[in-house]
Design a protein around this motif. Structure first.
Motif, PDB file in Angstrom:
ATOM      1  N   MET A  14     -20.910  87.803 -53.902  1.00  0.00           N
ATOM      2  CA  MET A  14     -21.664  86.902 -52.815  1.00  0.00           C
ATOM      3  C   MET A  14     -22.637  86.188 -52.661  1.00  0.00           C
ATOM      4  SD  MET A  14     -21.476  86.815 -48.952  1.00  0.00           S
ATOM      5  CE  MET A  14     -20.447  88.229 -48.381  1.00  0.00           C
ATOM      6  N   LEU A  15     -23.595  85.415 -52.602  1.00  0.00           N
ATOM      7  CA  LEU A  15     -23.747  84.667 -53.455  1.00  0.00           C
ATOM      8  C   LEU A  15     -25.061  83.980 -51.416  1.00  0.00           C
ATOM      9  CD1 LEU A  15     -21.842  81.984 -55.212  1.00  0.00           C
ATOM     10  CD2 LEU A  15     -22.890  83.720 -55.738  1.00  0.00           C
ATOM     11  N   ALA A  16     -26.393  83.669 -52.372  1.00  0.00           N
ATOM     12  CA  ALA A  16     -27.387  83.315 -51.089  1.00  0.00           C
ATOM     13  C   ALA A  16     -27.259  81.443 -51.556  1.00  0.00           C
ATOM     14  CB  ALA A  16     -28.608  83.204 -52.399  1.00  0.00           C
ATOM     15  N   GLY A  17     -25.663  81.206 -49.784  1.00  0.00           N
ATOM     16  CA  GLY A  17     -26.290  80.289 -49.924  1.00  0.00           C
ATOM     17  C   GLY A  17     -27.291  79.786 -48.565  1.00  0.00           C
ATOM     18  N   LEU A  18     -27.114  77.949 -49.548  1.00  0.00           N
ATOM     19  CA  LEU A  18     -27.612  77.332 -48.658  1.00  0.00           C
ATOM     20  C   LEU A  18     -26.810  76.365 -47.591  1.00  0.00           C
ATOM     21  CD1 LEU A  18     -30.601  76.232 -50.647  1.00  0.00           C
ATOM     22  CD2 LEU A  18     -30.504  77.802 -49.037  1.00  0.00           C
ATOM     23  N   THR A  19     -27.336  76.423 -46.178  1.00  0.00           N
ATOM     24  CA  THR A  19     -26.503  74.920 -45.236  1.00  0.00           C
ATOM     25  C   THR A  19     -27.114  73.932 -44.926  1.00  0.00           C
ATOM     26  OG1 THR A  19     -26.202  76.289 -43.448  1.00  0.00           O
ATOM     27  CG2 THR A  19     -24.897  76.402 -45.155  1.00  0.00           C
ATOM     28  N   ARG A  25     -19.386  83.226 -49.864  1.00  0.00           N
ATOM     29  CA  ARG A  25     -18.695  84.232 -50.351  1.00  0.00           C
ATOM     30  C   ARG A  25     -17.204  83.038 -51.206  1.00  0.00           C
ATOM     31  NH1 ARG A  25     -17.252  89.569 -52.110  1.00  0.00           N
ATOM     32  NH2 ARG A  25     -18.594  90.232 -50.251  1.00  0.00           N
ATOM     33  N   PRO A  26     -17.059  82.282 -52.684  1.00  0.00           N
ATOM     34  CA  PRO A  26     -16.140  80.951 -52.607  1.00  0.00           C
ATOM     35  C   PRO A  26     -14.905  81.807 -53.130  1.00  0.00           C
ATOM     36  CG  PRO A  26     -18.792  81.160 -53.726  1.00  0.00           C
ATOM     37  CD  PRO A  26     -18.092  82.474 -53.044  1.00  0.00           C
ATOM     38  N   ALA A  27     -13.712  80.678 -52.493  1.00  0.00           N
ATOM     39  CA  ALA A  27     -12.549  81.726 -52.505  1.00  0.00           C
ATOM     40  C   ALA A  27     -11.695  80.993 -53.231  1.00  0.00           C
ATOM     41  CB  ALA A  27     -11.985  80.965 -51.019  1.00  0.00           C
ATOM     42  N   ALA A  28     -12.142  80.851 -54.377  1.00  0.00           N
ATOM     43  CA  ALA A  28     -11.318  80.986 -55.804  1.00  0.00           C
ATOM     44  C   ALA A  28     -12.624  79.831 -56.137  1.00  0.00           C
ATOM     45  CB  ALA A  28     -10.682  79.010 -55.277  1.00  0.00           C
ATOM     46  N   GLY A  29     -12.615  79.511 -57.959  1.00  0.00           N
ATOM     47  CA  GLY A  29     -13.413  79.094 -58.689  1.00  0.00           C
ATOM     48  C   GLY A  29     -13.677  79.808 -59.495  1.00  0.00           C
ATOM     49  N   LEU A  85     -24.223  70.394 -45.900  1.00  0.00           N
ATOM     50  CA  LEU A  85     -24.176  70.384 -47.352  1.00  0.00           C
ATOM     51  C   LEU A  85     -24.067  72.041 -47.119  1.00  0.00           C
ATOM     52  CD1 LEU A  85     -24.582  70.191 -50.357  1.00  0.00           C
ATOM     53  CD2 LEU A  85     -27.070  69.731 -49.825  1.00  0.00           C
ATOM     54  N   THR A  86     -23.079  72.458 -48.001  1.00  0.00           N
ATOM     55  CA  THR A  86     -22.986  73.722 -47.872  1.00  0.00           C
ATOM     56  C   THR A  86     -22.762  74.167 -49.586  1.00  0.00           C
ATOM     57  OG1 THR A  86     -21.754  74.484 -46.438  1.00  0.00           O
ATOM     58  CG2 THR A  86     -22.083  76.588 -48.207  1.00  0.00           C
ATOM     59  N   THR A  87     -24.626  74.379 -50.531  1.00  0.00           N
ATOM     60  CA  THR A  87     -24.923  74.864 -51.678  1.00  0.00           C
ATOM     61  C   THR A  87     -25.295  76.261 -52.275  1.00  0.00           C
ATOM     62  OG1 THR A  87     -25.826  73.583 -53.708  1.00  0.00           O
ATOM     63  CG2 THR A  87     -27.360  74.354 -51.172  1.00  0.00           C
ATOM     64  N   VAL A  88     -25.992  76.325 -52.769  1.00  0.00           N
ATOM     65  CA  VAL A  88     -25.672  77.405 -53.306  1.00  0.00           C
ATOM     66  C   VAL A  88     -27.654  77.393 -53.643  1.00  0.00           C
ATOM     67  CG1 VAL A  88     -23.964  78.491 -53.910  1.00  0.00           C
ATOM     68  CG2 VAL A  88     -25.440  77.637 -55.859  1.00  0.00           C
ATOM     69  N   ALA A  89     -28.270  78.768 -53.243  1.00  0.00           N
ATOM     70  CA  ALA A  89     -29.911  78.845 -53.613  1.00  0.00           C
ATOM     71  C   ALA A  89     -29.577  78.679 -55.597  1.00  0.00           C
ATOM     72  CB  ALA A  89     -30.339  79.801 -53.371  1.00  0.00           C
ATOM     73  N   ASP A 125     -19.235  74.912 -54.071  1.00  0.00           N
ATOM     74  CA  ASP A 125     -19.054  76.797 -54.387  1.00  0.00           C
ATOM     75  C   ASP A 125     -18.653  76.797 -55.957  1.00  0.00           C
ATOM     76  OD1 ASP A 125     -16.966  75.930 -54.172  1.00  0.00           O
ATOM     77  OD2 ASP A 125     -16.635  76.922 -52.334  1.00  0.00           O
ATOM     78  N   ARG A 126     -18.864  75.578 -56.974  1.00  0.00           N
ATOM     79  CA  ARG A 126     -18.716  75.892 -58.279  1.00  0.00           C
ATOM     80  C   ARG A 126     -19.440  75.189 -59.134  1.00  0.00           C
ATOM     81  NH1 ARG A 126     -15.909  71.517 -59.446  1.00  0.00           N
ATOM     82  NH2 ARG A 126     -14.785  70.262 -58.158  1.00  0.00           N
TER      83      ARG A 126
END
Length: 392
Positions: free
Chosen positions: A176-181, A166-170, A273-277, A363-364
């Motif tokens: 609530m995103l499908a994050g990948l780490t 859940r990005p705090a800015a941008g 790395l933290t990114t998104v699907a 996260d943007r």
């Protein structure tokens, strides 16, 4: 592999012209060979524009296109195909048809519905279901369709772990995103930063299990998407020098990057790395940018006596449909590019160690480039603005 520099150059110019906007995906690899084959049969006034877009003489372009498609076809997880369909009323010059090399050669029956289904089936089959329909529409007056298909599939050497993000800015703030780490020593070696034409950028190279990697590139928050993607092409070409993250001091101006000491059970510096699907799809009308692709004269009066001596031809449609998906296990993308022509005008715990940890957080919106590792050929490129939501 000949043609890599020219294809990547076209991809970078295309990125800059696309500029900002919603998420997109495209491949110059799908376009460049078709332009090369058109140039081989073009009259002088049309040929000159195509050569400008290609970056090589027309006499070399068709052979380079064949070699390029053939070479990519041998890359694990990748596929290319070429198709040519002509109307019964059109007699194609045998020498030009031979210059295409291995290709599906078919006929257009004149029944637009039946012909469309035939071409849609080819697109679906050659991309393994990634592109279900040919991007151009067959019409009763269509005399020729020349098309390429490109597909890229790779599984990650190190799979990601699904997570909530859940990005705090941008632009993605509060979603609530499908994050990948992912984290580990090897990842640290694949993190880099660079000063580019788009300013400072941060790059992560996600390694596939074959010969294809996906480069994720993050620029400044206010830098246009096309500029960031073009910076990715600079990194691939080596015109922007990478600085390994492992050698950087704490902090710095690098987008999305945090570096600092942490305690670890292993005496190894680590990358994280933290990114998104994401899934992204686009359709591009190449004739909206005729100067970029060298198609202004080709779509005007036309002039392709080297393709058909008896019937003047002009480009009526030139489009690309492309999709890409980045998940915890891998990456897949496909594209079909097609040019239609009609009659034209004549013409485990242990002691703790103090180590360095460098974390990149995407996260943007960011750019991605799928790259053939041995040659640097960019197979697919794009921009992510709408990542997947986390399933509840």
């Amino acid at each position: 592999m000949r043609g890599v520099e020219q294809v990547n150059a076209l991809g970078a110019r295309w990125a800059r012209e696309l500029g900002g906007g919603p998420g997109e995906v495209w491949t110059a690899l799908g376009v460049w060979p078709l332009l090369g084959m058109l140039a081989a049969g073009a009259d002088p006034h049309v040929r000159a524009e195509l050569e400008q877009a290609l970056g090589v003489p027309a006499g070399e372009a068709a052979e380079m296109a064949r070699e390029l498609l053939s070479a990519v076809r041998e890359v694990p997880g990748c596929g290319t195909a070429l198709g040519l369909w002509t109307a019964d009323a059109l007699t194609v010059e045998p020498g030009w048809a031979r210059s295409l090399g291995p290709a599906v050669l078919g006929r257009l029956s004149g029944d637009a519905g039946a012909d469309q289904r035939l071409l849609d089936h080819w697109a679906d089959t050659e991309t393994g279901g990634l592109i279900r329909h040919m991007p151009v529409k067959v019409k009763p007056e269509t005399l020729l369709v020349l098309a390429s298909a490109v597909s890229v599939r790779t599984r990650w050497e190190q799979e990601f772990k699904p997570a909530s993000l859940r990005p705090a800015a941008g632009p993605w703030e509060g979603r609530m995103l499908a994050g990948l780490t992912a984290e580990g020593p090897r990842l640290l070696r694949r993190l880099a930063v660079a000063e580019t034409s788009a300013g400072p950028v941060t790059e992560v190279r996600v390694q596939g299990d074959g010969e294809v990697d996906v480069h994720l590139v993050l620029g400044g928050a206010d830098v246009p998407s096309g500029s960031v993607t073009a910076a990715g092409f600079e990194l691939v070409a080596g015109t922007a020098k990478r600085l390994p993250v492992a050698g950087l001091a704490d902090g710095g101006p690098w987008p999305g990057l945090e570096i600092g000491p942490v305690e670890s059970t292993r005496a190894e510096d680590r990358g994280a790395l933290t990114t998104v699907a994401f899934k992204v799809g686009s359709t591009h009308d190449l004739l909206k940018r005729p100067g970029l692709f060298g198609l202004a004269a080709a779509a005007g009066r036309g002039g392709f006596g080297g393709i058909c001596r008896d019937t003047p031809l002009a480009v009526s449609e030139a489009k690309q449909a492309a999709v890409a998906e980045f998940s915890a296990v891998g990456f897949e993308a496909g594209a079909v590019t097609a040019i239609a022509m009609v009659r034209g005008m004549a013409m485990r715990p242990a002691a703790l160690h103090r180590v360095l940890r460098a974390e990149v957080r995407l996260d943007r919106p960011f750019a991605f480039l799928a790259v053939h590792r041995p040659t640097g050929l960019v197979l697919m490129s794009g921009w992510v603005t709408d990542p997947e939501e986390k399933s509840l």
